[in-house]
Design a protein around this motif. Structure first.
Motif, mmCIF file in Angstrom:
data_model
loop_
_atom_site.group_PDB
_atom_site.id
_atom_site.type_symbol
_atom_site.label_atom_id
_atom_site.label_comp_id
_atom_site.label_asym_id
_atom_site.label_seq_id
_atom_site.Cartn_x
_atom_site.Cartn_y
_atom_site.Cartn_z
ATOM 1 N N ASP A 194 0.846 -1.185 0.000
ATOM 2 C CA ASP A 194 0.000 0.000 0.000
ATOM 3 C C ASP A 194 0.885 1.239 0.000
ATOM 4 O O ASP A 194 1.518 1.518 1.018
ATOM 5 C CB ASP A 194 -0.905 -0.002 1.236
ATOM 6 C CG ASP A 194 -1.848 1.191 1.221
ATOM 7 O OD1 ASP A 194 -2.070 1.754 0.125
ATOM 8 O OD2 ASP A 194 -2.356 1.559 2.301
ATOM 9 N N PRO A 195 0.979 1.982 -1.085
ATOM 10 C CA PRO A 195 0.298 1.721 -2.361
ATOM 11 C C PRO A 195 1.067 0.708 -3.209
ATOM 12 O O PRO A 195 2.197 0.350 -2.859
ATOM 13 C CB PRO A 195 0.339 3.094 -3.035
ATOM 14 C CG PRO A 195 1.601 3.721 -2.512
ATOM 15 C CD PRO A 195 1.776 3.215 -1.103
ATOM 16 N N VAL A 196 0.457 0.249 -4.290
ATOM 17 C CA VAL A 196 1.142 -0.644 -5.235
ATOM 18 C C VAL A 196 1.899 0.222 -6.256
ATOM 19 O O VAL A 196 1.276 1.004 -6.967
ATOM 20 C CB VAL A 196 0.118 -1.525 -5.990
ATOM 21 C CG1 VAL A 196 0.825 -2.340 -7.073
ATOM 22 C CG2 VAL A 196 -0.606 -2.454 -5.035
ATOM 23 N N PRO A 197 3.234 0.121 -6.280
ATOM 24 C CA PRO A 197 3.949 0.891 -7.310
ATOM 25 C C PRO A 197 3.540 0.410 -8.700
ATOM 26 O O PRO A 197 3.336 -0.779 -8.922
ATOM 27 C CB PRO A 197 5.423 0.563 -7.043
ATOM 28 C CG PRO A 197 5.465 0.042 -5.644
ATOM 29 C CD PRO A 197 4.146 -0.643 -5.421
ATOM 30 N N LEU A 198 3.408 1.351 -9.625
ATOM 31 C CA LEU A 198 3.027 0.992 -10.995
ATOM 32 C C LEU A 198 4.252 0.557 -11.772
ATOM 33 O O LEU A 198 5.375 0.942 -11.457
ATOM 34 C CB LEU A 198 2.376 2.196 -11.680
ATOM 35 C CG LEU A 198 1.145 2.762 -10.983
ATOM 36 C CD1 LEU A 198 0.672 4.029 -11.696
ATOM 37 C CD2 LEU A 198 0.027 1.728 -10.935
ATOM 38 N N LEU A 199 4.009 -0.230 -12.815
ATOM 39 C CA LEU A 199 5.103 -0.617 -13.713
ATOM 40 C C LEU A 199 5.108 0.310 -14.921
ATOM 41 O O LEU A 199 4.059 0.576 -15.503
ATOM 42 C CB LEU A 199 4.895 -2.047 -14.221
ATOM 43 C CG LEU A 199 5.165 -3.198 -13.270
ATOM 44 C CD1 LEU A 199 4.901 -4.518 -13.991
ATOM 45 C CD2 LEU A 199 6.598 -3.173 -12.777
ATOM 46 N N PRO A 200 6.300 0.809 -15.294
ATOM 47 C CA PRO A 200 6.363 1.620 -16.514
ATOM 48 C C PRO A 200 6.166 0.738 -17.744
ATOM 49 O O PRO A 200 6.761 -0.339 -17.844
ATOM 50 C CB PRO A 200 7.775 2.206 -16.485
ATOM 51 C CG PRO A 200 8.557 1.335 -15.579
ATOM 52 C CD PRO A 200 7.603 0.650 -14.646
ATOM 53 N N VAL A 201 5.322 1.182 -18.653
ATOM 54 C CA VAL A 201 5.016 0.385 -19.845
ATOM 55 C C VAL A 201 5.603 1.021 -21.105
ATOM 56 O O VAL A 201 6.149 0.340 -21.968
ATOM 57 C CB VAL A 201 3.484 0.221 -19.999
ATOM 58 C CG1 VAL A 201 3.133 -0.446 -21.314
ATOM 59 C CG2 VAL A 201 2.932 -0.595 -18.839
ATOM 60 N N ALA A 202 5.474 2.343 -21.221
ATOM 61 C CA ALA A 202 6.012 3.006 -22.411
ATOM 62 C C ALA A 202 6.322 4.456 -22.080
ATOM 63 O O ALA A 202 5.649 5.069 -21.247
ATOM 64 C CB ALA A 202 5.020 2.946 -23.567
ATOM 65 N N GLN A 203 7.356 4.981 -22.718
ATOM 66 C CA GLN A 203 7.724 6.388 -22.555
ATOM 67 C C GLN A 203 8.071 6.949 -23.931
ATOM 68 O O GLN A 203 8.969 6.449 -24.591
ATOM 69 C CB GLN A 203 8.920 6.505 -21.617
ATOM 70 C CG GLN A 203 9.510 7.902 -21.559
ATOM 71 C CD GLN A 203 10.408 8.094 -20.352
ATOM 72 O OE1 GLN A 203 9.932 8.290 -19.244
ATOM 73 N NE2 GLN A 203 11.715 8.032 -20.579
ATOM 74 N N LEU A 204 7.323 7.961 -24.340
ATOM 75 C CA LEU A 204 7.512 8.520 -25.679
ATOM 76 C C LEU A 204 7.778 10.011 -25.591
ATOM 77 O O LEU A 204 7.055 10.742 -24.902
ATOM 78 C CB LEU A 204 6.258 8.307 -26.532
ATOM 79 C CG LEU A 204 5.763 6.875 -26.716
ATOM 80 C CD1 LEU A 204 4.460 6.877 -27.490
ATOM 81 C CD2 LEU A 204 6.799 6.040 -27.443
#
Ligand SMILES: [Zn+2]
Length: 271
Positions: free
Chosen positions: A51-61
Motif C-alpha cells: 500500500d500503495p502498489v507501485p506501478l510498472l512503466p510500460v512506455a515512454q515517448l
C-alpha cells in the motif's frame, strides 16, 4: 489466495535467457541458473498488495520522436504505466497516463519503487528501445462510406484477402484508427468521453509487430534482417514480451480536454 511471481526473479531470468540465446550451444543450466528459473514459478500469496502498489512503466515517448503525438500544450513526454494486478473491473491491468515536461524531470530515483510481486510475468514489459516508423492506416470496414465498404467486401471476396490485415497496422503504436476485432464485427464506434465527445486512439499495446504472411501484411522496416529468426528470444516481432491473453489494449483520450480521463478498451482481433 493469489498466485503471484517475484518481479526481480522475472527480470533476472529475462536477462539470463537473453544471454543464453547469444551463446552458440545449448549449454545445460548451472545450479544457480536453475534456482533462478525455479524462483520464477508462481507462488501462492494471501496479500500480494503493498500500500500503495507501485506501478510498472510500460512506455515512454518523447514528442520529438513521434510526429503527431497527442500532448497537452507545454508538455513533451508521454508516459504509460499500469498496475501489475488484474484485480480491476475489466480483468486487465489498470492503465495510468501521464504527460510531462521532460526538462522538469530532474531528480531521478536511482532505484524507483516497484512491486515485489506481480500477478503474471506476462505483465512485465521487457526493456526495449523504440524505432518509430510512421505508417498510414485506414478505418475499420464499418467506418467506411457504404459504397466504399461494398467495394472492399467485393475485393475481399474476389481475392480471399482480409482488408483489416492491410488497413490496420499491428503492434504497439500511437494514433491511427480504432482496432477492430475482425472484418465481421461492428464494434467500430470509438468510445465516448463523459463529456460526450468521440474519443481518439492515443496508444495501443498490440500483439506482434508483424502480421505478415505469404500474401503480405506488415513488418517493421528494421526487422528485415530478423525475418527468419522469429524463434529467437525475445522474438523479433515481440520485443516487449507482454501477453494479455491474445488481446490488445487501446487507450483513448478526449480531444476536448486532456483533463478528461483516458479510457482503455480491450480488443481481440484475428488478423
Ligand atoms: Zn471529454
Amino acid at each position: 489466495m493469489y498466485e503471484v511471481v517475484e518481479l526481480e526473479a522475472v527480470r533476472a531470468r529475462h536477462h539470463l535467457t537473453v544471454a543464453r540465446w547469444s551463446r552458440p550451444d545449448d549449454e545445460p543450466r548451472t545450479p544457480e541458473e536453475q534456482s533462478l528459473f525455479d524462483r520464477c514459478k508462481p507462488k501462492a500469496s494471501d496479500s500480494p498488495y503493498t500500500d500503495p502498489v507501485p506501478l510498472l512503466p510500460v512506455a515512454q515517448l518523447y514528442a520529438r520522436d513521434v510526429p503527431g503525438l497527442p500532448v497537452p500544450n507545454g508538455t513533451d513526454l508521454l508516459q504509460i504505466l499500469w498496475c501489475p494486478f488484474m484485480d480491476h473491473d475489466d480483468d486487465i491491468p489498470a492503465i495510468h497516463v501521464r504527460w510531462r515536461r521532460a526538462d522538469q524531470v530532474t531528480a531521478l530515483l536511482s532505484s524507483p519503487p516497484e512491486p515485489p510481486v506481480i500477478e503474471l510475468e506476462d505483465y512485465w514489459p521487457a526493456p526495449c528501445v523504440l524505432h518509430p516508423e510512421q505508417v498510414t492506416e485506414y478505418p475499420a470496414p464499418t467506418q467506411l462510406p457504404a459504397e466504399l465498404r461494398r467495394r472492399v467486401d467485393a475485393w475481399q471476396e474476389e481475392t480471399g484477402l482480409h482488408y483489416t490485415q492491410f488497413a490496420v497496422a499491428p503492434g504497439w503504436k500511437t494514433g491511427g484508427w480504432g482496432v477492430v476485432p475482425s472484418d465481421f464485427a461492428d464494434a467500430a464506434d470509438p468510445p465516448r468521453c463523459g463529456c460526450g465527445t468521440a474519443m481518439e486512439p492515443l496508444f495501443t499495446l498490440g500483439l506482434s509487430e508483424w502480421n505478415e504472411d505469404d500474401e503480405g501484411g506488415w513488418r517493421p522496416l528494421e526487422d528485415t534482417a530478423a525475418a527468419d529468426d522469429q524463434n529467437g528470444y525475445p522474438p523479433a516481432g515481440d520485443p516487449t514480451l507482454i501477453n494479455l491473453g491474445g488481446e490488445e489494449l487501446q487507450i483513448y483520450y478526449c480531444p476536448q480536454s486532456y483533463e478528461h480521463p483516458p479510457v482503455t478498451v480491450r480488443v481481440y482481433r484475428t488478423l
